[in-house]
Design an enzyme around this catalytic site. Structure first.
Site, PDB file in Angstrom:
ATOM      1  N   ASP A  38      28.764  34.862  26.084  1.00  0.00           N
ATOM      2  CA  ASP A  38      28.179  34.439  27.363  1.00  0.00           C
ATOM      3  C   ASP A  38      27.311  33.184  27.153  1.00  0.00           C
ATOM      4  O   ASP A  38      26.413  33.193  26.331  1.00  0.00           O
ATOM      5  CB  ASP A  38      27.322  35.631  27.850  1.00  0.00           C
ATOM      6  CG  ASP A  38      26.522  35.358  29.116  1.00  0.00           C
ATOM      7  OD1 ASP A  38      26.651  34.268  29.706  1.00  0.00           O
ATOM      8  OD2 ASP A  38      25.770  36.278  29.523  1.00  0.00           O
TER       9      ASP A  38
ATOM     10  N   HIS B 196      20.807  37.149  31.508  1.00  0.00           N
ATOM     11  CA  HIS B 196      21.596  36.553  30.424  1.00  0.00           C
ATOM     12  C   HIS B 196      20.713  36.179  29.233  1.00  0.00           C
ATOM     13  O   HIS B 196      19.559  35.805  29.395  1.00  0.00           O
ATOM     14  CB  HIS B 196      22.330  35.307  30.936  1.00  0.00           C
ATOM     15  CG  HIS B 196      23.263  35.607  32.070  1.00  0.00           C
ATOM     16  ND1 HIS B 196      24.570  35.969  31.882  1.00  0.00           N
ATOM     17  CD2 HIS B 196      23.049  35.640  33.405  1.00  0.00           C
ATOM     18  CE1 HIS B 196      25.135  36.197  33.053  1.00  0.00           C
ATOM     19  NE2 HIS B 196      24.234  36.004  34.000  1.00  0.00           N
TER      20      HIS B 196
END
Lengths: 558, 558
Positions: free
Chosen positions: B202, B374
């Protein structure tokens, strides 16, 4: 706007009437009128840039309605500084009466005159400096130095028999500005001691806690980035930010690089700033953009526009390989600028584009290459405490900024009842230290769109938004109005929606049938037949495509 | 996209082919295919939300072209977690072949099944848990717990004879998450020791230095704001953010308030999360939205959608007084959410609207009411060091994010030649620890627009942008093609541009004359007459109005 509209009472002699025409509820098109004893003073006359829900609009002007029948009573326009949101609408005002005097500092007037030249207007001007006083009719004006993101900004104290108003224009309180020209708190203190009856402060950063960092913090960052850059450096910033450009010139010079200005407004403004001595150009550092390409890559800095991702500006054209400077691996691009809300996608598109070409992109998200031009909450508190104004009307901000500024005023001791949250067109009367809202004018947006001013309406913009989201379907038929028989057509055209015309084969017989039936039900006029077509096509599109394109029927009598 | 398109070589037996179909160069529509020995595994199948330059588009899908003729070879779709950008396109994939098995965690499958139900699709599912292994054809899968802004997220290790791939899905490394379910670094360490041949991490926050703050930091802030709130509290957040909602429930409960869920997706998702035990609802705290109005104002918290300023969501309707809950003085609104780039103007419009109604608005700009889902750069470095992957393909990000993630990989010791900056459609082959780009497919945007999928093209969107900025002018004439004589018309309609039709009185005789002249010059067909009209009207509009509306001539033979 939200507040109910009501006419103000007739203005009494000896009372000062203040009307913010623009800049309240928005960041842009700043303009305020002051009226006493039949004479009007205007402070600033700027433009607002359109948002994404105002497509195709070039500029938005203040609504001149309150003064357009009073132009002969206007004694002058004070321009606090040379940013577009404070001077951009001057050409449109002077189109209404060309000999309204413009009053401002040397740099401000130079920038507005350059702009007026493009509109072929030669204005009457009065240059003023900090510390000077001028009388315009019933208005005694005193000009006070303030520090901002453009040099030579001025606040103006407006003294009339009704009281004293302090209008700051945009300002911050950098205590070590590049040009040593600080916001003159001694003058504010003197005014405060004598008594300020109404204070109109800049609200832009009122919701930002603390203090705006000094402009000179940026210089070392720029110098370090330039020192490490292996090849060309491109710096993008606002074309009026003389001090930012100064720091780029100095950092380039210290690293043995030359600087080329790119972009029409950058070249024009920096030429003016250098001629007038606001930009100090180190000997031999400047080079013409065309000649710069002959230098080794590690000897050049391009200073350009386009830091907001504007598609036609230098930087976006570079990112799209549509500029003679072809960005490649090893090039460094610095966005030494703010990121104005609403521009994020455009700016990130440019950053991604430049990075794909191999550039190292430095921006305020990853380095300290920008500081704001506006006073944060901490600085505003200093000003409230030194002024102790009797009444406060926060200006220059969206509603959330105005409210934040009002809260600071109240925290500093101004009674809440002496603070005013206005909007464009709020009418405030001042006399003997007492301020009061006495009316609310109905002011609108005036759109500049191509060569037209004020012709495009909110209804047109609504149509444009529908067109952009749904496209349109136009249907032409020539019909025998007596029988409903279709003589010519239906001819169907669509754009932005199912552009393959065969899609419409199904609906054509439905239109013909609907027109017949309408005639049987007594329809005899083209307008009613149009409505029948609109309904028929609308239902069909909605049920088959779940869309609502604009439907434009044209029915003529065969 | 930028890279030249070229066909990959034929895939050899025993080699794994990885193709990111979506999510590279954009945040959204994540989808990756893995192929070996004739079988295909898909990881994620999400949607992308349109930007302002894609008007009217509802959703953007990954381009299924690379698999649409290979659907029978697909062994399954692993869904890493239940966010729209990872599961939103599943209904459109299953329309192509309904019995493709979906593999995911309990919550992920519950959310995708609820979505599929609205599309009347009943999927084949396989529920997996962290630590479990499954074999699908040539793919040995191992599922690993990761922490994210939705519970029950999984990374997946994909083991084939060609090597081991770790696909993280979205993750961060909150070390004290609300559900105590941390990203399983022990599993990452074990995989790393055995050898990870290709790592797909990610990239969303790869350009954010340091560490993402813990979710539980927000709870005390929410509790403090709610404790001080004099009247109603409305909290807006994402409808899938179970832990954020958990903290709102807990803070409300601690302050003796009840909570009503508002908005269809909020009600649906939280019902699922509570039923499955992901949301722990304190006894008696929930209340139906309709009954909540009977409670005293200081006893209620509304938990709503619309934190991104979406015009049809609860919060924007409240700001516009279009919702049954009428916001007023003393109400508190908390936007416990990020501000996704591009949404700024919409969100600030909502904030200004709520403030004008008297609400106190708390948001991430003035209080710590949001943390990201994130991993920031600091966390990614931990992962690189614990995994020591042989090859890295950063995914889930715009170009700038992918580059930042690549830099972290290189800093941690991955050779630059073993890192890959891909884009949608990049074809990477893996065998024996060697990864190589072997092709670039030509993939496009697939637009969902009303009930149509893939019918709206980029050309349509370009037309919509022109229509939105300039409007259109349509001109109908019936003409004698032999003589150029106008029999019917010109009938002119315009929208989004000078809607007063009298504007066109000047140009009508010009059209008639131009058609005559064209006939004299030999024109005999309607298409050429159309061109004549387009030119005539285009020139006239440009010279008189400095605008370039879309010009749509319709010429028929009389």
């Amino acid at each position: 706007m939200n507040s109910p509209v009501y006419e103000p009472r007739k203005l009494k002699p000896g009372t000062l009437r203040v009307i913010p025409i623009g800049g309240l509820g928005e960041i842009g098109r700043n303009m305020t009128t002051y009226e006493i004893d039949g004479k009007i003073l205007i402070v600033d006359c700027g433009v607002l840039f359109p948002e994404e829900n105002q497509p195709g609009v070039d500029l938005i002007l203040p609504d001149f309605t309150p003064i357009k029948d009073r132009l002969d009573d206007v004694v002058g326009v004070v321009l606090t500084h040379g940013h577009e949101d404070h001077i951009g609408a001057v050409p449109y005002l002077l189109r209404l009466r060309q000999d309204i005097p413009l009053i401002g500092s040397t740099l401000t007037l130079a920038l507005v005159e350059a702009k007026l030249k493009e509109h072929r207007i030669s204005p009457y001007t009065l240059t003023v400096h900090e510390g000077e006083k001028e009388q315009l009719g019933p208005f005694d004006l005193e000009f006070i130095a303030v520090n901002h993101s453009i040099p030579d900004a001025l606040a103006v104290a407006i003294k009339t028999e009704a009281g004293v108003v302090l209008h700051t224009g945009d300002f911050k309180m950098d205590q070590l500005p590049l040009d040593d020209r600080i916001t003159d708190l001694r003058a504010f203190a003197r005014l405060g001691e004598a008594g300020v009856d109404l204070f109109l402060p800049d609200s832009t950063n009122a919701d930002v806690p603390g203090f705006t960092a000094p402009e000179r913090d940026i210089g070392p960052v720029l110098a370090a980035v330039i020192a490490k850059a292996p090849r060309r450096v491109i710096v993008a910033s606002f074309s009026s930010h003389v001090h930012r450009v100064q720091q780029v010139l100095d950092a380039a010079h210290a690293n043995g690089r030359r600087v080329a200005f790119m972009g029409r407004s950058m070249v024009r403004n920096m030429t003016i700033a250098a001629e007038l001595g606001y930009l100090r150009v180190p000997e031999g550092v400047l080079i013409d953009g065309k000649k710069a390409a002959d230098l080794p890559d590690n000897k050049i800095v391009y200073m350009s526009t386009g830091s907001q991702g504007e598609p036609m500006a230098v930087l976006a054209r570079m990112a799209n390989l549509e500029h003679q400077i072809e960005i490649g691996k090893g090039d460094t691009v610095i966005l030494a600028s703010s990121l104005i809300p609403g521009n994020e996608n455009a700016v990130y598109r440019v950053i991604n584009g430049l990075m794909k070409l191999g550039a190292n992109v430095v921006h305020k998200g990853n380095a300290k290459v920008h500081v704001s031009g506006h006073a944060s909450a901490g600085e505003l508190l200093y000003v409230y405490n030194i002024l102790r104004p009797k009444n406060v009307l926060p200006v220059h901000g969206e509603y959330r900024h105005l409210i934040a500024n009002q809260e600071l005023a109240i925290l500093s001791g101004v009674p809440e009842s002496h603070t005013f949250i206005g909007e464009d067109g709020t009418v405030i009367d001042l006399k003997d230290g007492h301020a009061e809202v006495v009316g609310q004018l109905d002011l609108g947006y005036v759109y500049v769109d191509g060569s037209t001013v004020g012709e495009i309406t909110d209804a047109d913009l609504k149509d444009r938004r529908i067109l952009s989201e749904e496209g349109f379907v136009s249907i032409f038929v020539a019909v025998d109005v007596q029988t409903g028989r279709t003589i010519v057509g239906p001819e169907i055209q669509a754009r932005g929606f199912a552009e393959d015309e065969k899609v419409f084969d199904d609906v054509k017989p439905m239109i013909i049938k609907a027109l017949y039936q309408a005639a049987e039900n007594g329809t005899r006029d083209t307008h009613s037949y149009s409505q029948v077509i609109r309904r028929t096509v609308g239902r069909w599109v909605n049920s088959t495509h779940r869309r609502r394109p604009m439907i434009v029927p044209v029915v003529i009598e065969a």
